[in-house]
Design a protein around this motif. Structure first.
Motif, PDB file in Angstrom:
ATOM      1  N   LEU A  26      85.429  -9.630  33.003  1.00 42.94           N
ATOM      2  CA  LEU A  26      84.705  -9.443  31.738  1.00 42.94           C
ATOM      3  C   LEU A  26      84.948 -10.575  30.761  1.00 42.94           C
ATOM      4  O   LEU A  26      84.513 -10.505  29.608  1.00 42.94           O
ATOM      5  CB  LEU A  26      85.115  -8.101  31.112  1.00 42.94           C
ATOM      6  N   GLY A  27      85.669 -11.610  31.193  1.00 41.73           N
ATOM      7  CA  GLY A  27      85.836 -12.790  30.358  1.00 41.73           C
ATOM      8  C   GLY A  27      87.038 -12.784  29.454  1.00 41.73           C
ATOM      9  O   GLY A  27      87.135 -13.620  28.551  1.00 41.73           O
ATOM     10  N   THR A  28      87.968 -11.861  29.655  1.00 40.34           N
ATOM     11  CA  THR A  28      89.166 -11.822  28.815  1.00 40.34           C
ATOM     12  C   THR A  28      90.403 -12.024  29.691  1.00 40.34           C
ATOM     13  O   THR A  28      90.322 -11.982  30.920  1.00 40.34           O
ATOM     14  CB  THR A  28      89.271 -10.490  28.056  1.00 40.34           C
ATOM     15  N   SER A  29      91.526 -12.267  29.050  1.00 37.99           N
ATOM     16  CA  SER A  29      92.757 -12.481  29.811  1.00 37.99           C
ATOM     17  C   SER A  29      93.209 -11.174  30.453  1.00 37.99           C
ATOM     18  O   SER A  29      93.100 -10.100  29.868  1.00 37.99           O
ATOM     19  CB  SER A  29      93.856 -13.012  28.892  1.00 37.99           C
ATOM     20  N   GLY A  30      93.717 -11.280  31.665  1.00 37.63           N
ATOM     21  CA  GLY A  30      94.135 -10.101  32.406  1.00 37.63           C
ATOM     22  C   GLY A  30      95.633  -9.906  32.388  1.00 37.63           C
ATOM     23  O   GLY A  30      96.396 -10.713  31.852  1.00 37.63           O
ATOM     24  N   LEU A  31      96.054  -8.807  32.995  1.00 36.90           N
ATOM     25  CA  LEU A  31      97.478  -8.492  33.098  1.00 36.90           C
ATOM     26  C   LEU A  31      98.084  -9.291  34.247  1.00 36.90           C
ATOM     27  O   LEU A  31      97.574  -9.268  35.370  1.00 36.90           O
ATOM     28  CB  LEU A  31      97.668  -6.996  33.340  1.00 36.90           C
ATOM     29  N   VAL A  32      99.167 -10.009  33.964  1.00 43.94           N
ATOM     30  CA  VAL A  32      99.861 -10.800  34.976  1.00 43.94           C
ATOM     31  C   VAL A  32     101.205 -10.140  35.263  1.00 43.94           C
ATOM     32  O   VAL A  32     102.082 -10.108  34.401  1.00 43.94           O
ATOM     33  CB  VAL A  32     100.065 -12.251  34.509  1.00 43.94           C
ATOM     34  N   VAL A  60     100.648  11.956  40.581  1.00 48.08           N
ATOM     35  CA  VAL A  60      99.477  11.797  39.714  1.00 48.08           C
ATOM     36  C   VAL A  60      99.713  10.697  38.679  1.00 48.08           C
ATOM     37  O   VAL A  60      98.858   9.834  38.451  1.00 48.08           O
ATOM     38  CB  VAL A  60      99.141  13.132  39.026  1.00 48.08           C
ATOM     39  N   CYS A  61     100.896  10.704  38.047  1.00 45.11           N
ATOM     40  CA  CYS A  61     101.200   9.720  37.002  1.00 45.11           C
ATOM     41  C   CYS A  61     101.234   8.295  37.560  1.00 45.11           C
ATOM     42  O   CYS A  61     100.694   7.363  36.947  1.00 45.11           O
ATOM     43  CB  CYS A  61     102.539  10.051  36.344  1.00 45.11           C
ATOM     44  N   THR A  62     101.861   8.121  38.706  1.00 44.16           N
ATOM     45  CA  THR A  62     101.924   6.781  39.289  1.00 44.16           C
ATOM     46  C   THR A  62     100.538   6.305  39.726  1.00 44.16           C
ATOM     47  O   THR A  62     100.229   5.112  39.633  1.00 44.16           O
ATOM     48  CB  THR A  62     102.894   6.751  40.472  1.00 44.16           C
ATOM     49  N   SER A  63      99.701   7.229  40.179  1.00 40.40           N
ATOM     50  CA  SER A  63      98.322   6.848  40.518  1.00 40.40           C
ATOM     51  C   SER A  63      97.581   6.380  39.270  1.00 40.40           C
ATOM     52  O   SER A  63      96.823   5.401  39.317  1.00 40.40           O
ATOM     53  CB  SER A  63      97.594   8.023  41.163  1.00 40.40           C
ATOM     54  N   GLN A  64      97.804   7.085  38.163  1.00 43.77           N
ATOM     55  CA  GLN A  64      97.216   6.648  36.891  1.00 43.77           C
ATOM     56  C   GLN A  64      97.638   5.225  36.555  1.00 43.77           C
ATOM     57  O   GLN A  64      96.816   4.380  36.191  1.00 43.77           O
ATOM     58  CB  GLN A  64      97.666   7.578  35.757  1.00 43.77           C
ATOM     59  N   PHE A  65      98.926   4.958  36.679  1.00 45.23           N
ATOM     60  CA  PHE A  65      99.431   3.637  36.305  1.00 45.23           C
ATOM     61  C   PHE A  65      98.869   2.553  37.227  1.00 45.23           C
ATOM     62  O   PHE A  65      98.504   1.466  36.761  1.00 45.23           O
ATOM     63  CB  PHE A  65     100.955   3.617  36.353  1.00 45.23           C
ATOM     64  N   VAL A  66      98.797   2.834  38.521  1.00 47.41           N
ATOM     65  CA  VAL A  66      98.260   1.842  39.459  1.00 47.41           C
ATOM     66  C   VAL A  66      96.812   1.522  39.116  1.00 47.41           C
ATOM     67  O   VAL A  66      96.394   0.347  39.127  1.00 47.41           O
ATOM     68  CB  VAL A  66      98.395   2.356  40.905  1.00 47.41           C
ATOM     69  N   LEU A  67      96.035   2.536  38.800  1.00 48.83           N
ATOM     70  CA  LEU A  67      94.633   2.305  38.436  1.00 48.83           C
ATOM     71  C   LEU A  67      94.527   1.487  37.153  1.00 48.83           C
ATOM     72  O   LEU A  67      93.705   0.561  37.049  1.00 48.83           O
ATOM     73  CB  LEU A  67      93.909   3.645  38.276  1.00 48.83           C
ATOM     74  N   MET A  68      95.344   1.812  36.150  1.00 53.20           N
ATOM     75  CA  MET A  68      95.320   1.060  34.895  1.00 53.20           C
ATOM     76  C   MET A  68      95.738  -0.384  35.114  1.00 53.20           C
ATOM     77  O   MET A  68      95.143  -1.319  34.557  1.00 53.20           O
ATOM     78  CB  MET A  68      96.233   1.729  33.874  1.00 53.20           C
ATOM     79  N   ALA A  69      96.769  -0.592  35.932  1.00 52.23           N
ATOM     80  CA  ALA A  69      97.215  -1.952  36.218  1.00 52.23           C
ATOM     81  C   ALA A  69      96.139  -2.728  36.974  1.00 52.23           C
ATOM     82  O   ALA A  69      95.945  -3.931  36.740  1.00 52.23           O
ATOM     83  CB  ALA A  69      98.516  -1.924  37.015  1.00 52.23           C
ATOM     84  N   ALA A  70      95.434  -2.047  37.876  1.00 55.94           N
ATOM     85  CA  ALA A  70      94.362  -2.716  38.617  1.00 55.94           C
ATOM     86  C   ALA A  70      93.221  -3.116  37.696  1.00 55.94           C
ATOM     87  O   ALA A  70      92.659  -4.214  37.813  1.00 55.94           O
ATOM     88  CB  ALA A  70      93.857  -1.796  39.728  1.00 55.94           C
ATOM     89  N   VAL A  71      92.881  -2.236  36.769  1.00 54.19           N
ATOM     90  CA  VAL A  71      91.835  -2.573  35.790  1.00 54.19           C
ATOM     91  C   VAL A  71      92.255  -3.779  34.951  1.00 54.19           C
ATOM     92  O   VAL A  71      91.470  -4.701  34.711  1.00 54.19           O
ATOM     93  CB  VAL A  71      91.540  -1.357  34.890  1.00 54.19           C
TER      94      VAL A  71
END
Length: 446
Positions: free
Chosen positions: A318-324, A299-310
Motif C-alpha cells: 500500500l506504499g507505506t513502511s512495513g514491519l521489519v 487463538v491469540c497467537t493466530s491473531q498476532f501472526v495475522l497482524m504481523a503478516a499484514v
C-alpha cells in the motif's frame, strides 16, 4: 399501554436484581471517558502547547547553559530538568534515565562550547567589515561543535520534531544575541579608532595612503549547531516507523480482547449447567483450566501472526513502511506467547467472577479499552500527563508494548525484555490463580 408499562417494569426489576451489572453499565463508561480524556490531554505537546520534560546535562558550566534554560523558560516549549534528588544530574545518570524510559530526551552541552561560540562570533564580526575593492571575503571559521540532543528511538517523529524546533529557536536567539553584541563591540572600537586619528587602512589601500571604502557583509551561516543522536543504551537502533508502533500495539489490543468471548463462554457454560457437569467429572480444575488456556492461546497467537503478516507484507504493497522483524523473531514469538497467556488468564478470571453476561461483556471490554489507553496503544505513554504516566505502569498492555518496541526499535534481546516478560507472567499466574480458587470454592460449595 398497560402491557407496555408492565414490560418496562419487568425489565427495570431485572436490572435491579443484577445490581453489579447495572453499576458496571453506569460506572465503566464514566471511567472510560475520564481516563481517555486525561490520557489525550497532553497530545497538545506535539504542537508545543504544553512543555515537554527534557534532561539538561551542562558540562560547559558557563553562560550558555544558563542562557538555554532562561530562553526555554520564556519559550515555554520545553521544561528543563537539571537536578534529580536535589543534585545536578550526571551524564551517565541522564543516559540511564533515557534508557530506562523515565525521560525521552536529554540535552548535552559539551565542555568549552560557550567560549568557542563567543570566540568564533567575534572573529566573524571582525571579518564582516571588508574593503569594497576586495571581491573575496575571508573564509569564516566553521561551526561550533554545539549541543547534542539524545532521544529515545521509540519516540515518534512529530514529538521529536517539536523538541528540535523549540531548541533550534532558542539556539538561534542566543546566537543572534551574541552576534549583535560582537558587532556592537566591533563598530564601537572602529569608531573610537577613527575619532582618535583615523581608522588604520586595511590591506588594499592606495599608494597615497587613503583609507578604502569599507563594505559590511553580514554572515548568515549558523555558528551553534544542534546534533541529534538516538539514546539506546549502547544498542543499535532502527528508524521508528508507524508499523513498529501500530502493529504490535493493536495486535496486543486484539489479543486482550479475547476477554469477551472467553468470559462469555464461561458464563454460558455456567448458565446452561455445562460447567457444573464438567466439575462433577473426574477431572482436576487445573486440567479444566489448562484446556481453556491452550485453546485461547492458540487463538491469540493466530491473531498476532495475522497482524504481523499484514504489517510485514500488506502495508508495503500500500506504499507505506512495513514491519521489519529481522532475526529477532524467536524473541518476538516469546513475547507474543507470554502476552497471550496474560490475556487468556484475564479473560478466564473475568468469566469466573462475573455473575452475568452483561457484567462480563461490559466490564471486560471497557477494562481492556482503559488498559490500552493507559498502556500506550492509542497514544504514546510519553505524551500523557505525568499522573497518567505513573498509572500506566500497571497496564499489562504497556508491558507487552514496551517489550515489542525494545525488539522492533531498540533491537533488544531476550534479557532486555526480561522484566516485562516477568510482569506478564506474574499477571497471568495471578489471574489464573484467582480463577482456580473461585472455581474450587464453588465446587466445594456444591
Amino acid at each position: 399501554m398497560r402491557t407496555l408499562l408492565a414490560t418496562v417494569r419487568k425489565e427495570l426489576l431485572a436490572l435491579r436484581r443484577d445490581r453489579a451489572g447495572f453499576l458496571v453499565l453506569l460506572v465503566m463508561p464514566m471511567a472510560l471517558v475520564l481516563i481517555v480524556s486525561l490520557v489525550q490531554d497532553n497530545v497538545m505537546q506535539a504542537t508545543g502547547e504544553t512543555p515537554i520534560r527534557v534532561l539538561l546535562v551542562d558540562l560547559d558550566n558557563g553562560f550558555l547553559g544558563q542562557a538555554v534554560e532562561e530562553q526555554l523558560r520564556l519559550d515555554g516549549g520545553l521544561e528543563l530538568i537539571r537536578k534529580r534528588g536535589g543534585r545536578e544530574i550526571s551524564e551517565e545518570a541522564a543516559r540511564k534515565a533515557v534508557v530506562d524510559g523515565d525521560f525521552r530526551f536529554r540535552i548535552l552541552i559539551p565542555p568549552g562550547t560557550g567560549d568557542a561560540l563567543r570566540e568564533r562570533v567575534r572573529r566573524r564580526a571582525l571579518e564582516s567589515f571588508v574593503p569594497a575593492a576586495n571581491p573575496a571575503k575571508a573564509a569564516a571559521p566553521g561551526t561550533v561543535p554545539g549541543l547534542i540532543l539524545h532521544f529515545d528511538p521509540a519516540v515518534q517523529g512529530a514529538f521529536r520534531t517539536a523538541v528540535v524546533n523549540s531548541l533550534q529557536r532558542v539556539l538561534l536567539g542566543i546566537e543572534l544575541r551574541e552576534k549583535g553584541a560582537a558587532l556592537s563591540e566591533t563598530i564601537e572600537r572602529m569608531m573610537r579608532q577613527g575619532i582618535g586619528g583615523g581608522i588604520p587602512p586595511p590591506p588594499g589601500g592606495d599608494a597615497a595612503g587613503r583609507t578604502p571604502t569599507i563594505r559590511f557583509e553580514l554572515d548568515t551561516e549558523p555558528v551553534l549547531t544542534l546534533n541529534e543522536a538516538p539514546n539506546s543504551g549502547g544498542r543499535s537502533t532502527r528508524r521508528p516507523t508507524a508499523a513498529q508502533q501500530n502493529v504490535p500495539a493493536w495486535a496486543l489490543f486484539g489479543m486482550f480482547f479475547i476477554v469477551v468471548p472467553v468470559s462469555g463462554a464461561l458464563i454460558r457454560e455456567r448458565e446452561s449447567g455445562t460447567l457444573r457437569r464438567l466439575m462433577t467429572m473426574p477431572i482436576s480444575l487445573a486440567g479444566l483450566l489448562a484446556g481453556k488456556v491452550i485453546a485461547s492461546i492458540l487463538v491469540c497467537t493466530s491473531q498476532f501472526v495475522l497482524m504481523a503478516a499484514v504489517g510485514s507484507f500488506a502495508l508495503p504493497l500500500l506504499g507505506t513502511s512495513g514491519l521489519v522483524v529481522g532475526t529477532e523473531w524467536p524473541v518476538v514469538g516469546i513475547i507474543a506467547l507470554t502476552a497471550a497467556l496474560a490475556a487468556t488468564g484475564y479473560g478466564i478470571m473475568v468469566g469466573v467472577l462475573a455473575r452475568s453476561y452483561e457484567q462480563a461483556s461490559v466490564f471486560g471490554a471497557v477494562s481492556i479499552v482503559i488498559a490500552a489507553a493507559l498502556g500506550g496503544v492509542m497514544i504514546p505513554v510519553y505524551v500523557m500527563p505525568r499522573s497518567m504516566q505513573a498509572v500506566s505502569v500497571v497496564s499489562p498492555l504497556a508491558w507487552g508494548l514496551n517489550a515489542f518496541q525494545d525488539v522492533f526499535v531498540r533491537e533488544g534481546t531476550l534479557s532486555t525484555v526480561g522484566p516485562d516478560l516477568a510482569r506478564l507472567t506474574l499477571f497471568s499466574i495471578a489471574t489464573l490463580s484467582v480463577a482456580w480458587w473461585s472455581l474450587r470454592k464453588s465446587r466445594s460449595g456444591d
